[in-house]
Design a protein around this motif. Structure first.
Motif, short mmCIF file in Angstrom:
data_model
loop_
_atom_site.label_atom_id
_atom_site.label_comp_id
_atom_site.label_asym_id
_atom_site.label_seq_id
_atom_site.Cartn_x
_atom_site.Cartn_y
_atom_site.Cartn_z
N ASP A 208 34.94 48.45 26.29
CA ASP A 208 35.43 49.79 25.89
C ASP A 208 36.67 50.57 26.92
N ASP A 209 36.82 52.00 26.98
CA ASP A 209 37.71 52.15 27.85
C ASP A 209 37.47 52.47 29.19
N SER A 210 36.18 52.17 29.68
CA SER A 210 35.81 52.09 30.83
C SER A 210 35.80 50.85 31.59
N CYS A 211 36.30 49.82 31.04
CA CYS A 211 36.22 48.56 31.65
C CYS A 211 37.42 48.27 32.29
N THR A 212 37.30 47.56 33.38
CA THR A 212 38.46 47.46 34.35
C THR A 212 39.13 45.91 34.05
N ASN A 213 40.12 45.69 34.66
CA ASN A 213 40.81 44.36 34.50
C ASN A 213 40.03 43.19 35.00
N ASP A 214 39.20 43.47 36.03
CA ASP A 214 38.37 42.59 36.69
C ASP A 214 37.33 42.28 35.72
N LEU A 215 36.57 43.13 34.93
CA LEU A 215 35.76 42.68 34.01
C LEU A 215 36.13 42.03 33.06
N VAL A 216 37.54 42.35 32.42
CA VAL A 216 37.87 41.65 31.19
C VAL A 216 38.31 40.27 31.73
N TYR A 217 38.74 39.97 33.07
CA TYR A 217 39.18 38.90 33.32
C TYR A 217 37.86 37.97 33.60
N LYS A 218 36.61 38.32 33.97
CA LYS A 218 35.46 37.62 34.13
C LYS A 218 35.09 37.01 32.88
N PHE A 219 35.20 37.69 31.66
CA PHE A 219 34.76 37.08 30.42
C PHE A 219 35.61 36.57 29.65
N THR A 220 37.08 36.53 30.10
CA THR A 220 38.20 36.05 29.10
C THR A 220 38.86 34.88 29.77
N ALA A 221 39.55 34.99 30.87
CA ALA A 221 40.50 33.76 31.45
C ALA A 221 39.97 33.21 32.49
N LYS A 222 38.78 33.64 33.15
CA LYS A 222 38.10 33.17 34.45
C LYS A 222 37.43 31.65 33.90
N PRO A 223 36.71 31.63 32.75
CA PRO A 223 35.96 30.58 32.37
C PRO A 223 36.96 29.40 32.23
N LEU A 224 38.30 29.72 31.82
CA LEU A 224 39.17 28.51 31.49
C LEU A 224 39.87 27.99 32.80
N VAL A 225 39.80 28.57 33.85
CA VAL A 225 40.36 28.05 35.12
C VAL A 225 39.89 26.72 35.31
N LYS A 226 38.85 26.17 35.24
CA LYS A 226 38.36 25.24 35.84
C LYS A 226 38.62 23.98 34.49
N THR A 227 39.16 24.45 33.46
CA THR A 227 39.54 23.61 32.43
C THR A 227 40.58 22.80 32.69
N ILE A 228 41.56 23.43 33.46
CA ILE A 228 42.74 22.58 34.01
C ILE A 228 42.50 21.75 35.09
N PHE A 229 41.43 21.93 35.73
CA PHE A 229 41.00 20.85 36.79
C PHE A 229 40.20 19.71 36.22
N GLU A 230 39.76 19.87 35.07
CA GLU A 230 39.16 18.88 34.25
C GLU A 230 40.02 17.97 33.29
N GLY A 231 41.37 18.06 33.34
CA GLY A 231 42.26 17.62 32.64
C GLY A 231 42.48 18.22 31.23
N GLY A 232 42.27 19.47 31.17
CA GLY A 232 42.50 20.13 29.88
C GLY A 232 43.56 20.94 29.92
N MET A 233 43.92 21.82 28.73
CA MET A 233 44.93 22.84 28.71
C MET A 233 44.46 24.17 28.16
N ALA A 234 44.44 25.04 28.89
CA ALA A 234 43.99 26.49 28.82
C ALA A 234 45.07 27.31 28.40
N THR A 235 44.89 28.18 27.37
CA THR A 235 45.84 29.38 27.09
C THR A 235 45.22 30.54 26.62
N CYS A 236 45.68 31.63 27.18
CA CYS A 236 45.41 32.87 27.11
C CYS A 236 46.31 33.78 26.60
#
Length: 599
Positions: A208-236
């Motif tokens: 919703d309109d009260s969410c910050t960038n930190d909250l959006v990042y936690k549920f969207t791009a943050k889980p994908l960071v470890k993918t590149i250390f495991e030999g994968g490709m991440a796209t956001c």
């Protein structure tokens, strides 16, 4: 001689010739004469005697109405009217009552409008508030669990901006739960009655309109960071209408004209990448991190870290897509990454549209690449993409030709991107990456079992942008197609198809390769046409400049004692410059003609 005339002469009285007996009786009665004496003293004919007897006798009283079998006495004049007249009066009475009721409602509305400070959308706002009062809101919170999927589709709603507040726009988007939202689309019936059409959508996450960038990042791009250390490709991806907040989400919050890149997803991803790089689990891997930043404008690719140098996209012998000449900078800390982001953002192509005076007209691709020291092999790559704002054709009907071409290219690339993401979710289906330059560049991001993708769809909440918001939501819904429940309850279940229930209805037909080739040829011709037009514009502008400089040089030769050698060199330089420009335009014209003949 008649006897009654003789008798009248004897008495000295003569009746006028034209006077009738009735008139004479009336005059005598008015003068107070006694009819009885008159009758006794005057002799009349038998005919006159009968008239006198009838005049002097009292008139009989009218007969009384019988008591039974007759109608009662009419009490009002209304009883004398016919049925048609009664209906007419009833219609007139109901019309007057209706008009009075409408006048009262109009006066009440005027009072409400004054209370709402002349808000033209107060009726829709009142209906939306009544609908929201019946909901139980359970929005997304920091403590909610993060669900990891191969494809994550989420939606972010931004708050109303100052321009929308000044226009008294109404917030038409409600976020009752953490994975569903409702769009209250204002509608009008045939009789101009206003009503709302509530449309429900369901995604993995809804912010919703009260969410910050930190909250959006936690549920969207943050889980994908470890993918590149495991030999994968991440796209956001950040997708949405122009002015919906894509650059704010990806790049960071604006403080005036300055942008804080640390608060955007670009900077947050860089921070987590360096944290994991120093983690004991990955520290012994001896990884090196580099970054690149480029944009895709139409069918052209430009390097944002090398003063927008044009790049070529080619396939090598291993069928791998390579961006030839792309600048790749090694980075050792977060500050280096932020400097590259700031430098590339200033070079990005922008333009004016109907929705935004400074709209991004290109797809900006920022990539963080993970390699082992001394190796050219890519172990992992994170692609962060700020897509160009999608526009409707109806909004570009008053734009110039260049803006319409830009909008068409943007929408084509977005459609191709959607099909690639859907094919990625089907696992094994054909990837139509040749549909656009964007998907062609990101081909390696869609290949492999370890590839993970996240799409953030951003929408504007104002009622002026409701059509754009619905288009964005339908686009995002088409990517994953989660079913929205009308009861608005949180549902974490994922619809699955049993393996033994695979039928022809559940298998989607792959896109024909021949159709893709035809589409690729058409896009190539469109790109060559755009380059031809640009070269022609350059020739026209250079000819104007050449004419002015040549005239000035010619006039300078009329002065006494001018430098002949400088004059000749200057004239030679001008001729070489104009010839080179025209040769380049001739090459573009030949390429375009050959493409048309080969098509």
């Amino acid at each position: 001689m008649f006897p009654y005339l003789i008798e009248e002469r004897e008495q000295g009285r003569r009746t006028p010739r034209n006077e009738s007996p009735k008139r004479r009786l009336f005059e005598d009665e008015r003068n107070g004469n006694d009819l009885s004496n008159r009758h006794s003293t005057t002799a009349f004919s038998p005919r006159c005697q009968n008239l006198l007897s009838s005049a002097s006798s009292p008139s009989p009283s009218p007969p009384k109405s019988p008591k039974k079998g007759t109608r009662s006495k009419r009490e009002s004049i209304y009883d004398y009217k016919s049925e048609a007249a009664k209906k007419v009066e009833m219609i007139a009475k109901s019309r007057d009552e209706r008009r009075q009721r409408q006048a009262d409602e109009k006066a009440l509305k005027e009072q409400l409008v004054q209370l709402e400070h002349n808000n033209p959308y107060w009726e829709f706002a009142q209906m939306i508030n009544e609908y929201r009062a019946s909901l139980e809101f359970k929005p997304l919170r920091e403590t909610d669990p993060v669900i990891e999927n191969q494809i994550t589709v989420c939606v972010r709603k931004r708050p109303l901006n100052d321009k929308e507040i000044r226009r008294r726009e109404v917030d038409v988007v409600s976020v009752p739960t953490r994975n569903q939202l409702v769009v209250h689309e204002p509608k009008h019936k045939v009789d101009l009655t206003k009503y709302l059409e509530n449309q429900h959508f369901r995604f993995d996450y809804v912010f919703d309109d009260s969410c910050t960038n930190d909250l959006v990042y936690k549920f969207t791009a943050k889980p994908l960071v470890k993918t590149i250390f495991e030999g994968g490709m991440a796209t956001c991806f950040a997708y949405g209408q122009t002015g919906s907040g894509k650059t704010h989400t990806m790049g960071g919050e604006f403080k005036g004209k300055q942008q804080n890149f640390k608060s955007g997803i670009y900077g947050l991803v860089a921070q987590d990448v360096f944290k994991l790089l120093s983690h004991p689990k990955y520290a012994k891997m001896n990884y090196a991190i580099s970054a690149s930043f480029f944009e895709i404008y139409g069918k052209l690719v430009f390097d944002l870290l090398a003063k927008k140098q044009r790049l070529r996209v080619l396939e090598d012998g291993k069928q791998q897509v390579q961006v030839v000449g792309l600048t790749e900078r090694a980075v050792t800390k977060v500050e280096h990454v932020l400097e590259l982001i700031q430098k590339g953002s200033l070079e990005r192509t922008s333009g004016q549209t109907s929705a935004n005076s400074n709209s991004s007209r290109s797809h900006a691709v920022f990539q963080i690449i993970l390699r082992k020291n001394g190796s050219k092999h890519i172990d992992g790559k994170f692609s962060l993409i700020d897509l160009a704002g999608n526009e409707r054709g109806a909004d570009n009907n008053k734009s110039n030709r260049q803006t319409r071409i830009e909008g068409a290219d943007i929408n084509k690339s977005l459609l191709a991107l959607k099909e690639c993401i859907r094919a990625l979710g089907r696992k094994g289906a054909h990837l139509p990456f040749r549909g656009s330059k964007l998907t062609q560049v990101l081909r390696d991001s869609f290949i492999g079992e370890k590839s993970r993708t996240c799409m953030i769809a951003l929408i504007s909440p104002g009622n002026f942008s409701v059509d754009h918001s619905l288009n964005t939501l339908r686009y995002a819904d088409r990517v994953k197609e989660l079913i929205a429940n009308d009861n608005l309850e949180v549902d974490d279940t994922r619809p699955t198809i049993p393996e033994d229930d695979v039928s022809e209805d559940n298998v989607e037909i792959d896109i024909d390769e021949e159709v893709l080739r035809a589409e690729e040829r058409r896009l190539q011709i469109s790109s060559l046409e755009w380059e031809l037009r640009e070269s022609q514009r350059h020739v026209i502008q250079s000819c104007v400049n050449f004419h002015d400089m040549a005239c000035n040089l010619y006039n300078s030769a009329d002065e006494n004692g001018y430098d002949k050698q400088h004059y000749a060199r200057k004239w030679k330089s001008l001729l070489n410059e104009i010839v080179d420009i025209q040769k380049g335009a001739l090459i573009k014209a030949n390429e375009f003609c050959q493409a048309l003949e080969g098509n």
